[in-house]
Design a protein around this motif. Structure first.
Motif, PDB file in Angstrom:
ATOM      1  N   ARG A   1       0.814  -1.211   0.000  1.00 20.07           N
ATOM      2  CA  ARG A   1       0.000   0.000   0.000  1.00 20.07           C
ATOM      3  C   ARG A   1       0.854   1.270   0.000  1.00 20.07           C
ATOM      4  NH1 ARG A   1      -5.207  -0.897   0.744  1.00 20.07           N
ATOM      5  NH2 ARG A   1      -5.555   1.294   1.281  1.00 20.07           N
ATOM      6  N   ASP A   2       2.124   1.147   0.384  1.00 21.72           N
ATOM      7  CA  ASP A   2       2.954   2.345   0.526  1.00 21.72           C
ATOM      8  C   ASP A   2       4.386   2.055   0.064  1.00 21.72           C
ATOM      9  OD1 ASP A   2       3.645   4.939   1.174  1.00 21.72           O
ATOM     10  OD2 ASP A   2       4.039   4.471   3.291  1.00 21.72           O
ATOM     11  N   PRO A   3       4.613   1.940  -1.253  1.00 21.84           N
ATOM     12  CA  PRO A   3       5.989   1.710  -1.727  1.00 21.84           C
ATOM     13  C   PRO A   3       6.884   2.897  -1.391  1.00 21.84           C
ATOM     14  CG  PRO A   3       4.529   2.248  -3.545  1.00 21.84           C
ATOM     15  CD  PRO A   3       3.655   2.052  -2.350  1.00 21.84           C
ATOM     16  N   CYS A   4       8.188   2.628  -1.301  1.00 21.55           N
ATOM     17  CA  CYS A   4       9.128   3.689  -0.927  1.00 21.55           C
ATOM     18  C   CYS A   4       9.215   4.743  -2.038  1.00 21.55           C
ATOM     19  CB  CYS A   4      10.507   3.099  -0.633  1.00 21.55           C
ATOM     20  SG  CYS A   4      11.402   2.479  -2.080  1.00 21.55           S
ATOM     21  N   GLU A   5       9.715   5.927  -1.675  1.00 24.38           N
ATOM     22  CA  GLU A   5       9.766   7.039  -2.626  1.00 24.38           C
ATOM     23  C   GLU A   5      10.584   6.700  -3.858  1.00 24.38           C
ATOM     24  OE1 GLU A   5      10.724  11.822  -2.543  1.00 24.38           O
ATOM     25  OE2 GLU A   5      12.094  10.455  -1.510  1.00 24.38           O
ATOM     26  N   MET A   6      11.747   6.063  -3.677  1.00 25.86           N
ATOM     27  CA  MET A   6      12.585   5.758  -4.823  1.00 25.86           C
ATOM     28  C   MET A   6      11.900   4.769  -5.757  1.00 25.86           C
ATOM     29  SD  MET A   6      16.594   4.531  -5.092  1.00 25.86           S
ATOM     30  CE  MET A   6      17.212   6.042  -4.350  1.00 25.86           C
ATOM     31  N   ALA A   7      11.204   3.784  -5.207  1.00 26.53           N
ATOM     32  CA  ALA A   7      10.487   2.825  -6.040  1.00 26.53           C
ATOM     33  C   ALA A   7       9.397   3.521  -6.841  1.00 26.53           C
ATOM     34  CB  ALA A   7       9.885   1.720  -5.180  1.00 26.53           C
ATOM     35  N   TRP A   8       8.679   4.461  -6.218  1.00 26.16           N
ATOM     36  CA  TRP A   8       7.599   5.164  -6.905  1.00 26.16           C
ATOM     37  C   TRP A   8       8.169   6.074  -7.998  1.00 26.16           C
ATOM     38  CZ3 TRP A   8       3.028   4.322  -8.188  1.00 26.16           C
ATOM     39  CH2 TRP A   8       2.118   5.329  -8.528  1.00 26.16           C
ATOM     40  N   ALA A   9       9.282   6.714  -7.723  1.00 27.28           N
ATOM     41  CA  ALA A   9       9.945   7.522  -8.757  1.00 27.28           C
ATOM     42  C   ALA A   9      10.343   6.637  -9.937  1.00 27.28           C
ATOM     43  CB  ALA A   9      11.169   8.217  -8.171  1.00 27.28           C
ATOM     44  N   LEU A  10      10.906   5.479  -9.634  1.00 24.52           N
ATOM     45  CA  LEU A  10      11.324   4.548 -10.675  1.00 24.52           C
ATOM     46  C   LEU A  10      10.127   4.074 -11.479  1.00 24.52           C
ATOM     47  CD1 LEU A  10      13.464   2.847 -12.083  1.00 24.52           C
ATOM     48  CD2 LEU A  10      13.300   1.192 -10.206  1.00 24.52           C
ATOM     49  N   ARG A  11       9.031   3.767 -10.808  1.00 20.50           N
ATOM     50  CA  ARG A  11       7.842   3.298 -11.512  1.00 20.50           C
ATOM     51  C   ARG A  11       7.323   4.356 -12.487  1.00 20.50           C
ATOM     52  NH1 ARG A  11       3.240   0.311 -11.964  1.00 20.50           N
ATOM     53  NH2 ARG A  11       1.356   1.533 -12.349  1.00 20.50           N
ATOM     54  N   LEU A  12       7.247   5.610 -12.055  1.00 21.54           N
ATOM     55  CA  LEU A  12       6.720   6.654 -12.926  1.00 21.54           C
ATOM     56  C   LEU A  12       7.591   6.841 -14.162  1.00 21.54           C
ATOM     57  CD1 LEU A  12       5.595   9.301 -10.271  1.00 21.54           C
ATOM     58  CD2 LEU A  12       4.127   7.759 -11.589  1.00 21.54           C
ATOM     59  N   ALA A  13       8.909   6.833 -13.980  1.00 21.00           N
ATOM     60  CA  ALA A  13       9.813   6.951 -15.125  1.00 21.00           C
ATOM     61  C   ALA A  13       9.684   5.734 -16.039  1.00 21.00           C
ATOM     62  CB  ALA A  13      11.251   7.105 -14.640  1.00 21.00           C
ATOM     63  N   ASP A  14       9.582   4.558 -15.444  1.00 20.92           N
ATOM     64  CA  ASP A  14       9.420   3.305 -16.172  1.00 20.92           C
ATOM     65  C   ASP A  14       8.160   3.349 -17.029  1.00 20.92           C
ATOM     66  OD1 ASP A  14       9.469   0.621 -16.956  1.00 20.92           O
ATOM     67  OD2 ASP A  14       8.757  -0.123 -15.024  1.00 20.92           O
ATOM     68  N   VAL A  15       7.051   3.752 -16.426  1.00 21.10           N
ATOM     69  CA  VAL A  15       5.767   3.794 -17.127  1.00 21.10           C
ATOM     70  C   VAL A  15       5.796   4.825 -18.253  1.00 21.10           C
ATOM     71  CG1 VAL A  15       3.332   4.439 -16.872  1.00 21.10           C
ATOM     72  CG2 VAL A  15       4.398   2.898 -15.215  1.00 21.10           C
ATOM     73  N   PHE A  16       6.361   5.997 -17.987  1.00 19.37           N
ATOM     74  CA  PHE A  16       6.423   7.030 -19.031  1.00 19.37           C
ATOM     75  C   PHE A  16       7.188   6.512 -20.241  1.00 19.37           C
ATOM     76  CE2 PHE A  16       8.215  10.520 -21.354  1.00 19.37           C
ATOM     77  CZ  PHE A  16       7.193  11.456 -21.409  1.00 19.37           C
ATOM     78  N   MET A  17       8.383   5.966 -20.017  1.00 19.35           N
ATOM     79  CA  MET A  17       9.189   5.505 -21.143  1.00 19.35           C
ATOM     80  C   MET A  17       8.554   4.319 -21.855  1.00 19.35           C
ATOM     81  SD  MET A  17      11.712   7.316 -21.908  1.00 19.35           S
ATOM     82  CE  MET A  17      12.583   8.738 -21.262  1.00 19.35           C
ATOM     83  N   ALA A  18       7.872   3.443 -21.115  1.00 16.75           N
ATOM     84  CA  ALA A  18       7.198   2.313 -21.747  1.00 16.75           C
ATOM     85  C   ALA A  18       6.083   2.791 -22.668  1.00 16.75           C
ATOM     86  CB  ALA A  18       6.635   1.380 -20.675  1.00 16.75           C
ATOM     87  N   ARG A  19       5.351   3.809 -22.240  1.00 18.07           N
ATOM     88  CA  ARG A  19       4.221   4.284 -23.027  1.00 18.07           C
ATOM     89  C   ARG A  19       4.651   4.961 -24.321  1.00 18.07           C
ATOM     90  NH1 ARG A  19      -1.141   5.101 -21.136  1.00 18.07           N
ATOM     91  NH2 ARG A  19      -1.541   3.545 -19.536  1.00 18.07           N
ATOM     92  N   ILE A  20       5.784   5.633 -24.338  1.00 15.15           N
ATOM     93  CA  ILE A  20       6.200   6.314 -25.568  1.00 15.15           C
ATOM     94  C   ILE A  20       7.024   5.409 -26.475  1.00 15.15           C
ATOM     95  CG2 ILE A  20       6.138   8.567 -24.427  1.00 15.15           C
ATOM     96  CD1 ILE A  20       9.229   8.550 -24.511  1.00 15.15           C
ATOM     97  N   SER A  21       7.144   4.132 -26.118  1.00 14.06           N
ATOM     98  CA  SER A  21       7.913   3.182 -26.923  1.00 14.06           C
ATOM     99  C   SER A  21       6.962   2.341 -27.774  1.00 14.06           C
ATOM    100  CB  SER A  21       8.734   2.254 -26.012  1.00 14.06           C
ATOM    101  OG  SER A  21       9.644   2.993 -25.223  1.00 14.06           O
TER     102      SER A  21
END
Length: 372
Positions: free
Chosen positions: A238-258
Motif C-alpha cells: 500500500r505504501d511503496p518507498c519514494e525511490m520505487a515510486w519515482a522509478l515506476r513513474l519513469a518506467d511507465v512514461f518511457m514504456a508508453r512512448i515506446s
C-alpha cells in the motif's frame, strides 16, 4: 539458441537478410544474405511462425554501425553506451560487478550532463525501433529520465546514482523476455505473465548474489511495480518507498512512448497525462513533466507558420521549445533545416504530429550538427 518471433518490419524487401530465419524448432529456413523480394514471401514466413536468433540480431545490429573516420559525436557515444550496458548486465555473475556498475552509472550521468536534450531526443524519437533490444533501450532511457527527475528534485548525487542504478537493473531478470514481448505483436502468454510477475524479486536476488548491498537501490527494484493503495505487484504494498515510486513513474512514461509490435508509440503528451494522474499531480510526476516539457526534444510538431519541425532543444517554458523546421510553409520538405524559437508567435506550436515518418528519415546530425 534464443529464438525470437520474426516481426514484419524487420524484413527489408530487396535487401539481404542480416541474419538467418528459422522455424520454431530452430531449423534454418533462409540463410543470412538471402534476398526477400516480395511481401507474399514475408507473409508466408510469418504464417509459419518464423523466428530469428537473438545472438544473430545483436551481432547484425553491431555490424550495422557506421565505421567511418569522423570523430565520435554524442549520438555515437549514446549508441556505444547501449552496448556497454549490454556487456555490463551480462557480467552480473562475474566478480567485481558492483564496481563496474558504479563506473558505468557515473559515466552515464556525465554523458547526460554533457547535453541532456540529445539524450531526451534519442529516448523520445527512437529513430530505429529495435524492439528485440527493448530490454536494453528501455533500461537506458528510464535511467536517463530518473537522473533528470532526481536532479530537479534536489536529490544528492549519491541518491541520484542509486536511482540510476535501480533503473539500469530493475528488469535484469527478464531482459530478453522484454524484447520478445515488445516484438511479438500479441498479448503476453500465461507463462510469460508468470515470469513478469516474478522479475522484481528475482532481480533483487540476482543483485544481492552479485554483491549489491545498497538497501534503497534494492528496495526500489523490489517495489518498482507496487502502487499506493495496494494496486501493484508482486506484494500488493500500500505504501511503496519514494525511490520505487519515482522509478515506476519513469518506467511507465518511457514504456508508453515506446512502440510495440502490437501498437504504435503513445504520444509524450498522453504519457505525461498518465503519470500526472498516477501521481495525483505530485512532485515526482511534476518533475518529469517540467524536465521534458510538453513537447520534448524528438517530438514532431506543426508550427503556426505552416512549417513542420522536430523539437531539438527545451525552451524557457514547457510549451515553447526550440525546433528545427524540416518543411517549408506549404509542407514541402527542405534541404536545409532552420531553427525556430516557438516562443515567437509566428512559429508557435499548434499541434504534435502523430505521423513521424517524415521526421524519422532525417539523421539526428542534420538537426544538431556533430556535437563533440
Amino acid at each position: 539458441m534464443e529464438l525470437l518471433r520474426l516481426v514484419q518490419s524487420q524484413v527489408r524487401l530487396g535487401a539481404p537478410l542480416p541474419w538467418g530465419v528459422r522455424d520454431e524448432a530452430g531449423v534454418l529456413l533462409l540463410a543470412r544474405g538471402h534476398v526477400v523480394v516480395d511481401d507474399d514471401q514475408v507473409q508466408a514466413l510469418l504464417r509459419r511462425g518464423a523466428c530469428v536468433d537473438l545472438r544473430e540480431v545483436k551481432a547484425a545490429a553491431r555490424a550495422a554501425q557506421p565505421r567511418d573516420a569522423r570523430p565520435p559525436n554524442l549520438f555515437d557515444q549514446w549508441e556505444k553506451t547501449l552496448w556497454r550496458l549490454d556487456l555490463l548486465l551480462k557480467s552480473l555473475a562475474d566478480r567485481g560487478f558492483p564496481a563496474r556498475i558504479d563506473e558505468f552509472a557515473a559515466s552515464l550521468v556525465a554523458l547526460i550532463e554533457r547535453d541532456p536534450d540529445i539524450g531526451i531526443f534519442l529516448s523520445v524519437r527512437k529513430d530505429r525501433p529495435r524492439m528485440m533490444l527493448y530490454g536494453l533501450t528501455h533500461s537506458l532511457h528510464t535511467a536517463l529520465l530518473c537522473c533528470l527527475m532526481a536532479r530537479r528534485l534536489g536529490w544528492s548525487a549519491a541518491r541520484t546514482q542509486s536511482l540510476v542504478k535501480a533503473a539500469l537493473t530493475m528488469n535484469i531478470a527478464m531482459l530478453d523476455l522484454q524484447g520478445r514481448l515488445a516484438a511479438q505483436g500479441v498479448p503476453a502468454m500465461p507463462p510469460q505473465l508468470e515470469l513478469v510477475a516474478q522479475h522484481p524479486q528475482q532481480a533483487v536476488e540476482l543483485l544481492e548474489a552479485a554483491g549489491i548491498d545498497d538497501a534503497e537501490w534494492l528496495q526500489a527494484v523490489a517495489e518498482h511495480h507496487e502502487c499506493p493503495g495496494g494496486r501493484g505487484y508482486p506484494g500488493g504494498l500500500r505504501d511503496p518507498c519514494e525511490m520505487a515510486w519515482a522509478l515506476r513513474l519513469a518506467d511507465v512514461f518511457m514504456a508508453r512512448i515506446s512502440p510495440r509490435g502490437s501498437r504504435p508509440a503513445i504520444s509524450a503528451q498522453e504519457a505525461a497525462r498518465h503519470v500526472f494522474r498516477e501521481d495525483g499531480g505530485g512532485p515526482l510526476a511534476m518533475a518529469i513533466i517540467k524536465e521534458l516539457g510538453i513537447y520534448p526534444p524528438g517530438e514532431f510538431v506543426q508550427l503556426k507558420s505552416g512549417e513542420r519541425a522536430v523539437v531539438v532543444r527545451r525552451g524557457d517554458s514547457a510549451s515553447t521549445p526550440i525546433a528545427a523546421s524540416i518543411t517549408d510553409r506549404s509542407g514541402m520538405p527542405v534541404v536545409h533545416t532552420t531553427r525556430r524559437d516557438t516562443a515567437c508567435q509566428e512559429f508557435a506550436i499548434v499541434a504534435a504530429l502523430p505521423d513521424k515518418s517524415l521526421a524519422a528519415r532525417l539523421l539526428p546530425e542534420r538537426l544538431y550538427g556533430l556535437p563533440a
